[in-house]
Design a protein around this motif. Structure first.
Motif, PDB file in Angstrom:
ATOM      1  N   VAL A  70     -23.628  -9.996   0.403  1.00 28.77           N
ATOM      2  CA  VAL A  70     -23.435 -11.209  -0.390  1.00 28.77           C
ATOM      3  C   VAL A  70     -24.343 -12.280   0.201  1.00 28.77           C
ATOM      4  O   VAL A  70     -24.229 -12.635   1.381  1.00 28.77           O
ATOM      5  N   ILE A  71     -25.256 -12.797  -0.623  1.00 34.79           N
ATOM      6  CA  ILE A  71     -26.253 -13.758  -0.152  1.00 34.79           C
ATOM      7  C   ILE A  71     -25.862 -15.161  -0.603  1.00 34.79           C
ATOM      8  O   ILE A  71     -25.555 -15.390  -1.778  1.00 34.79           O
ATOM      9  N   ARG A  72     -25.898 -16.091   0.329  1.00 35.32           N
ATOM     10  CA  ARG A  72     -25.528 -17.483   0.067  1.00 35.32           C
ATOM     11  C   ARG A  72     -26.598 -18.431   0.595  1.00 35.32           C
ATOM     12  O   ARG A  72     -27.285 -18.123   1.573  1.00 35.32           O
ATOM     13  N   VAL A  73     -26.701 -19.585  -0.052  1.00 32.75           N
ATOM     14  CA  VAL A  73     -27.639 -20.635   0.370  1.00 32.75           C
ATOM     15  C   VAL A  73     -26.868 -21.944   0.487  1.00 32.75           C
ATOM     16  O   VAL A  73     -26.193 -22.360  -0.462  1.00 32.75           O
ATOM     17  N   PRO A  74     -26.928 -22.616   1.650  1.00 30.06           N
ATOM     18  CA  PRO A  74     -26.237 -23.894   1.818  1.00 30.06           C
ATOM     19  C   PRO A  74     -26.749 -24.925   0.805  1.00 30.06           C
ATOM     20  O   PRO A  74     -27.950 -25.014   0.545  1.00 30.06           O
ATOM     21  N   ARG A  75     -25.841 -25.699   0.251  1.00 33.22           N
ATOM     22  CA  ARG A  75     -26.204 -26.654  -0.793  1.00 33.22           C
ATOM     23  C   ARG A  75     -27.190 -27.710  -0.310  1.00 33.22           C
ATOM     24  O   ARG A  75     -27.999 -28.203  -1.090  1.00 33.22           O
ATOM     25  N   PHE A  76     -27.118 -28.079   0.968  1.00 31.65           N
ATOM     26  CA  PHE A  76     -27.970 -29.160   1.458  1.00 31.65           C
ATOM     27  C   PHE A  76     -29.072 -28.652   2.386  1.00 31.65           C
ATOM     28  O   PHE A  76     -29.677 -29.425   3.126  1.00 31.65           O
ATOM     29  N   ASP A  77     -29.327 -27.358   2.341  1.00 35.67           N
ATOM     30  CA  ASP A  77     -30.429 -26.793   3.127  1.00 35.67           C
ATOM     31  C   ASP A  77     -30.913 -25.543   2.408  1.00 35.67           C
ATOM     32  O   ASP A  77     -30.544 -24.414   2.756  1.00 35.67           O
ATOM     33  N   SER A  78     -31.770 -25.733   1.444  1.00 41.15           N
ATOM     34  CA  SER A  78     -32.225 -24.612   0.624  1.00 41.15           C
ATOM     35  C   SER A  78     -33.156 -23.668   1.372  1.00 41.15           C
ATOM     36  O   SER A  78     -33.485 -22.584   0.871  1.00 41.15           O
ATOM     37  N   THR A  79     -33.592 -24.054   2.584  1.00 44.86           N
ATOM     38  CA  THR A  79     -34.461 -23.160   3.366  1.00 44.86           C
ATOM     39  C   THR A  79     -33.650 -22.136   4.152  1.00 44.86           C
ATOM     40  O   THR A  79     -34.221 -21.182   4.672  1.00 44.86           O
ATOM     41  N   ALA A  80     -32.344 -22.346   4.267  1.00 44.96           N
ATOM     42  CA  ALA A  80     -31.490 -21.444   5.043  1.00 44.96           C
ATOM     43  C   ALA A  80     -30.892 -20.367   4.143  1.00 44.96           C
ATOM     44  O   ALA A  80     -30.776 -20.531   2.932  1.00 44.96           O
ATOM     45  N   MET A  81     -30.513 -19.252   4.754  1.00 42.40           N
ATOM     46  CA  MET A  81     -29.873 -18.166   4.020  1.00 42.40           C
ATOM     47  C   MET A  81     -28.784 -17.543   4.872  1.00 42.40           C
ATOM     48  O   MET A  81     -28.974 -17.275   6.061  1.00 42.40           O
ATOM     49  N   LEU A  82     -27.616 -17.317   4.257  1.00 43.73           N
ATOM     50  CA  LEU A  82     -26.516 -16.604   4.897  1.00 43.73           C
ATOM     51  C   LEU A  82     -26.351 -15.267   4.203  1.00 43.73           C
ATOM     52  O   LEU A  82     -26.327 -15.201   2.975  1.00 43.73           O
ATOM     53  N   ARG A  83     -26.240 -14.223   4.986  1.00 43.23           N
ATOM     54  CA  ARG A  83     -26.026 -12.899   4.411  1.00 43.23           C
ATOM     55  C   ARG A  83     -24.762 -12.305   5.024  1.00 43.23           C
ATOM     56  O   ARG A  83     -24.695 -12.062   6.229  1.00 43.23           O
ATOM     57  N   HIS A  84     -23.758 -12.106   4.183  1.00 37.55           N
ATOM     58  CA  HIS A  84     -22.514 -11.475   4.607  1.00 37.55           C
ATOM     59  C   HIS A  84     -22.552 -10.008   4.207  1.00 37.55           C
ATOM     60  O   HIS A  84     -22.778  -9.680   3.043  1.00 37.55           O
ATOM     61  N   ARG A  85     -22.304  -9.123   5.163  1.00 38.73           N
ATOM     62  CA  ARG A  85     -22.334  -7.691   4.892  1.00 38.73           C
ATOM     63  C   ARG A  85     -20.952  -7.083   5.089  1.00 38.73           C
ATOM     64  O   ARG A  85     -20.220  -7.467   5.999  1.00 38.73           O
ATOM     65  N   VAL A  86     -20.638  -6.121   4.226  1.00 39.70           N
ATOM     66  CA  VAL A  86     -19.368  -5.403   4.297  1.00 39.70           C
ATOM     67  C   VAL A  86     -19.664  -3.924   4.091  1.00 39.70           C
ATOM     68  O   VAL A  86     -20.248  -3.539   3.073  1.00 39.70           O
ATOM     69  N   PHE A  87     -19.292  -3.096   5.052  1.00 47.21           N
ATOM     70  CA  PHE A  87     -19.491  -1.665   4.903  1.00 47.21           C
ATOM     71  C   PHE A  87     -18.665  -1.120   3.747  1.00 47.21           C
ATOM     72  O   PHE A  87     -17.560  -1.614   3.464  1.00 47.21           O
TER      73      PHE A  87
END
Length: 290
Positions: free
Chosen positions: A149-166
């Motif tokens: 699941v890929i997410r981008v912070p609303r106030f930092d569009s250069t950052a990326m969070l990737r949540h992984r679930v087996f």
């Protein structure tokens, strides 16, 4: 919000010790079984006189530790950072302790698994705040091993969070505890079970451990058959700094995953193999004797 359903394949990306994998996760990594004592204070230690093949290998390992730019050997399956991410990249496997409350939060820590994409998204939503900012879901990917699941912070569009679930039908870690050096490491549920797949899993999990950090390098990654088990071993060197002007200690250790070829049960173990001393002087690495 732009979300895709399951893609056929997913590029695996390199991580700096951040959330989950056998032996440790970023928030609760497994420590080495023991730490060698720092070398006693000495000065002017001469290099080994006539290096044997072992001494030559030790010298090369120590040199890699000091340089810090080649922490895995050729052929080791390390993910590459995506070229379209210019800011912070955070990749982590979601764990049971991310959602546990009360006494459960003090129990074993392991990566959660599910075969339901909706469940993976729901778990990700509980972890959607990053540095005080809500992170919008922008994409969902999946393959036979996991959901991402890929997410981008609303106030930092250069950052990326990737949540992984087996996916549970690939790897179920519920019988494991990431804080333990020795013990159960889950159940490998894909079929067929073979050495190549175990090696890929072990090298993938390594990337989420404390060993994927400075002062650690991988010497080798290999798989062998022992009785009714496949055994994958990642041999590593850890640099333990000595006092100023003295030699440092390099502790060699094995991080091992043993797979029961009949049941798919995995056991994990970390063992110290041996140690040697080295030093860096005037940009040159040498072994210490005496």
């Amino acid at each position: 919000m732009n979300m895709r359903n399951i893609l056929a394949s997913m590029a695996m990306i390199t991580l700096a010790a951040c959330g989950g994998g056998g032996g440790s996760g970023s928030s609760a990594p497994a420590a080495a079984t023991s730490q060698p004592a720092a070398a006693p204070a000495t000065s002017g230690n001469p290099p080994a006189a006539t290096p044997s093949s072992t001494a030559t290998a030790d010298l090369g390992l120590a040199d890699r530790l000091y340089k810090g730019d080649a922490r895995t050997p050729s052929g080791f399956d390390v993910e590459a950072r995506p070229s379209n991410v210019f800011g912070t990249l955070s990749t982590r496997h979601l764990k049971n302790t991310d959602f546990a409350t009360g006494p459960q939060s003090a129990g074993p820590t392991f990566e959660v698994c599910t075969n339901d994409m909706a469940q993976a998204i729901a778990w990700s939503e509980t972890q959607s705040t990053w540095n005080g900012m809500y992170s919008d879901l922008v994409e969902v990917r999946g393959d036979s091993r996991m959901f991402e699941v890929i997410r981008v912070p609303r106030f930092d569009s250069t950052a990326m969070l990737r949540h992984r679930v087996f996916r549970c039908d690939y790897l179920d870690r519920s019988g494991s505890d990431l804080r333990a050096d020795i013990g159960a490491a889950g159940s490998f549920n894909q079929r067929p079970l073979n050495a190549d797949e175990l090696e890929k899993l072990g090298e993938y999990l390594w990337q989420f451990t404390m060993y994927n950090n400075s002062d650690f390098v991988v010497a080798s990654s290999s798989t062998a058959t022992a009785g009714g088990s496949l055994v994958h071993t990642i041999r590593m060197g850890q640099l333990v700094r000595g006092a100023t002007g003295s030699c440092d200690t390099v502790q060699i250790m094995d991080w091992t995953h043993s797979l029961n070829s009949s049941t798919g049960a995995i056991a994990r173990e970390t063992t110290n193999v041996r140690s040697f001393r080295a030093q860096l002087a005037s940009g040159s690495t040498s072994l210490c004797t005496g």
